[in-house]
Design an enzyme around this catalytic site. Structure first.
Site, PDB file in Angstrom:
ATOM      1  N   LYS A  87       0.865  -1.195   0.000  1.00  0.00           N
ATOM      2  CA  LYS A  87       0.000   0.000   0.000  1.00  0.00           C
ATOM      3  C   LYS A  87       0.895   1.236   0.000  1.00  0.00           C
ATOM      4  CE  LYS A  87      -3.665   1.884   3.058  1.00  0.00           C
ATOM      5  NZ  LYS A  87      -4.516   1.527   4.222  1.00  0.00           N
ATOM      6  N   SER A 162      -9.369   1.190   3.639  1.00  0.00           N
ATOM      7  CA  SER A 162      -8.614   1.997   2.694  1.00  0.00           C
ATOM      8  C   SER A 162      -7.563   1.221   1.903  1.00  0.00           C
ATOM      9  CB  SER A 162      -7.897   3.122   3.455  1.00  0.00           C
ATOM     10  OG  SER A 162      -6.961   2.587   4.380  1.00  0.00           O
ATOM     11  N   SER A 186      -9.181  -1.117   7.874  1.00  0.00           N
ATOM     12  CA  SER A 186      -8.731  -0.959   6.487  1.00  0.00           C
ATOM     13  C   SER A 186      -7.981  -2.157   5.902  1.00  0.00           C
ATOM     14  CB  SER A 186      -7.857   0.292   6.366  1.00  0.00           C
ATOM     15  OG  SER A 186      -8.641   1.440   6.506  1.00  0.00           O
TER      16      SER A 186
END
Lengths: 476, 73
Positions: A87, A162, A186
């Site tokens: 990420k 996320s 997330s």
């Protein structure tokens, strides 16, 4: 690689253990695994948008080194030669950590984050950096510098966030695992919506050094993986004390795979049913799915009983206040000087932190103490908690036209606040053909028990991540 | 990733409170973003009433965890 020099088809579907076995027998090479992953990304990511930055050349160099080391007898362990991605909130030396934001397009990281450092030492091959909700707090909106990832199960539905790019990259078979972060769900949320194992380790288990913060007291680093065993292998490489991270716990790291096949016989499992049974937005198929898992656990000779915890709104309010206040503390200066560079949604969410008083924040921390003690108290009577992760399968994007008023479909805050390890694990498909998941929660630093329960569910349901259609981007 | 819901009204009082908080923080809110922000503020304020209930001394705002071994009370 075949004798003709063509990447072997289907390599993306090999689990980490099987890929590792083939690497060591010479049936496959790290270069072949990396090339296959890069070709798959090139083939399908144009429509899915998981990657923000691809480091193909560096990945192939690392893969050649991994092959040379194995040939020379230097074996770094189960992740040696296995491709992965991160990420884009994690620092990778020399690359920008954009956090999917215009504010950080010019950033360059000087050093690797702790988790990237650890995975490098474990021989894993970094392919690139993945899309995220802006600063892990925005949403899949159109006012961002990179497009939002699309759900490879069905592009008309949410991926969750996320760690959206991480979920999409793993679900679409671009990598077997990807790093995410989990502050209010997330990792677990997108993993649940995309049919993956998503583990939020105990707070302190995995170093956060070099990960861009969202909320200091709630941020957890971890991975989304194609299977529970893959998740256990990755945690083994990530876990361990980091004296340079003040929140890192100096505790022993057990073998997370040792008990994966031990089943759940004798375990006591508590179900906080009031969290979800009448929650707004819960679907009957989710209620039915958790009921099936309860029955499986009983059949596997675990004890399953309801447990009472504080009301869910206390958890969600406490989590929201702390997260928002801490995020504002991170962004205070940029909100003053460059407000126009935030997406509207991220700006709204973070700016609200400026309205939270010191007294509000301290009252929330006091409530958090009580809530964490209640969860921990339940885990003295039970080995595990079993609850939902998402209240519904991935909702349609066009059913949520206003991201500012989108209702929550995830119940992750209790364990973000308490710091207990929590795993979302898929249990099958719903009526819409999209994954349904449940969440197991364990005692502090007992990730092995959580993973054991997850592996049991995976085995009993027969769940295996399918190869999703490359044309998912045009499904409706 | 979290539960955000916005009420469909904007009370004058809440709007003024919000504007005051923004001025104090030195944040310039673009006019087109203000209605959603005020609605979010109203929702947040309503929820924060939940934070203020009687608590005992054990609820100090420390965030330190303790590992409990199996069988330990």
């Amino acid at each position: 690689m075949s004798e003709a020099g063509v990447p072997v088809p289907g390599l993306h579907a090999l689990d980490i253990a099987e890929a590792g076995r083939r690497l060591r027998t010479g049936e496959v090479t790290a270069v072949a695994l990396t090339q296959a992953a890069l070709e798959r990304i090139e083939h399908i990511d144009g429509s899915l948008h998981a990657f923000i930055h691809l480091s193909g050349d560096a990945a192939l160099r690392a893969a050649r080194q991994a092959d040379a080391e194995l040939e020379a007898g230097r074996d770094r362990g189960p992740l040696h030669g296995i491709p992965y991605a991160v990420k884009d909130v994690y620092d990778v030396a020399g690359l920008p950590t954009t956090c999917h934001s215009r504010l950080r397009l010019d950033h360059r990281a000087e050093a690797d984050s702790a988790v990237v450092e650890r995975l490098g030492l474990a021989g894993a091959i970094l392919l690139g950096k993945l899309a995220t909700d802006e600063f892990a707090f925005g949403g899949p909106t159109e006012d961002l510098p990179f497009p939002a990832p699309l759900n490879p199960w069905n592009a008309a539905h949410m991926t969750g966030g996320s760690s959206s790019g991480s979920a999409v990259a793993v679900a679409a078979g671009m990598v077997r695992f990807a790093l995410g972060t989990d502050t209010g769900g997330s990792i677990r949320g997108p993993a649940a919506l995309c049919g993956l194992a998503g583990l939020k380790p105990t707070f302190g288990r995995v170093s956060r050094r070099g990960a861009f913060p969202l909320a200091y007291s709630m941020d957890h680093c971890g991975a989304l993986a194609a299977s529970v065993e893959d998740a256990a292998i990755v945690l083994q490489a990530l876990a361990g004390h980091d004296p340079l991270d003040p929140s890192s716990a100096d505790v022993p790291v057990p073998d997370f795979r040792r008990s994966l096949r031990d089943g759940v016989a004798g375990l006591r499992i508590g179900v906080p049913r009031a969290f979800f049974a009448t929650a707004q937005g819960v679907t009957q198929e989710v209620i039915a799915a958790i009921g099936r898992v309860e029955a499986m656990m009983r059949e596997a000779r675990a004890t399953v009983e309801d447990v009472t915890l504080p009301d869910y709104p206390l958890f969600s309010t406490c989590g929201r206040v702390l997260l928002t206040a801490e995020a504002y503390a991170v962004h205070e200066q940029d909100l003053k000087s460059r407000p126009q560079d935030y997406s509207a949604l991220a700006m709204q969410r973070i700016t609200l932190g400026a309205t939270i008083t010191a007294a509000d924040y301290i009252q929330a921390q006091r409530l958090r103490r009580e809530l964490a003690a209640a969860v921990d108290g339940a885990l003295t009577r039970f080995d595990l908690l079993l609850t939902v992760c998402n209240l519904a399968a991935a909702p349609r994007l066009d059913a949520m036209p206003d991201p500012f008023s989108a209702p929550s479909v995830i119940q992750a805050y209790p364990f973000s606040l308490s710091g207990h390890p929590a795993l979302s694990v898929p249990v099958g498909l719903g009526a819409s053909g999209l994954p349904l998941s449940v969440q197991f929660v364990g005692r502090y630093f007992e990730e092995a028990t959580v993973l054991r329960a997850g592996a049991t569910v995976e085995a009993l349901t027969g769940w295996r991540l399918p190869t999703l259609p490359a044309a998912a981007g045009v499904q409706s | 990733m979290s539960d955000w819901s916005s009420p469909a009204f904007d009370q004058d009082g809440a709007g003024a409170e919000f504007d005051h908080a923004m001025a104090r923080a030195g944040i310039t809110v673009p006019p087109d973003r203000r209605p959603a922000l005020v609605a979010g503020y109203e929702d947040l304020k309503r929820r924060m009433a939940l934070l203020r209930q009687p608590r005992d001394a054990a609820a100090e705002p420390a965030a330190v965890y303790r590992v409990r071994r199996r069988g330990e009370p």
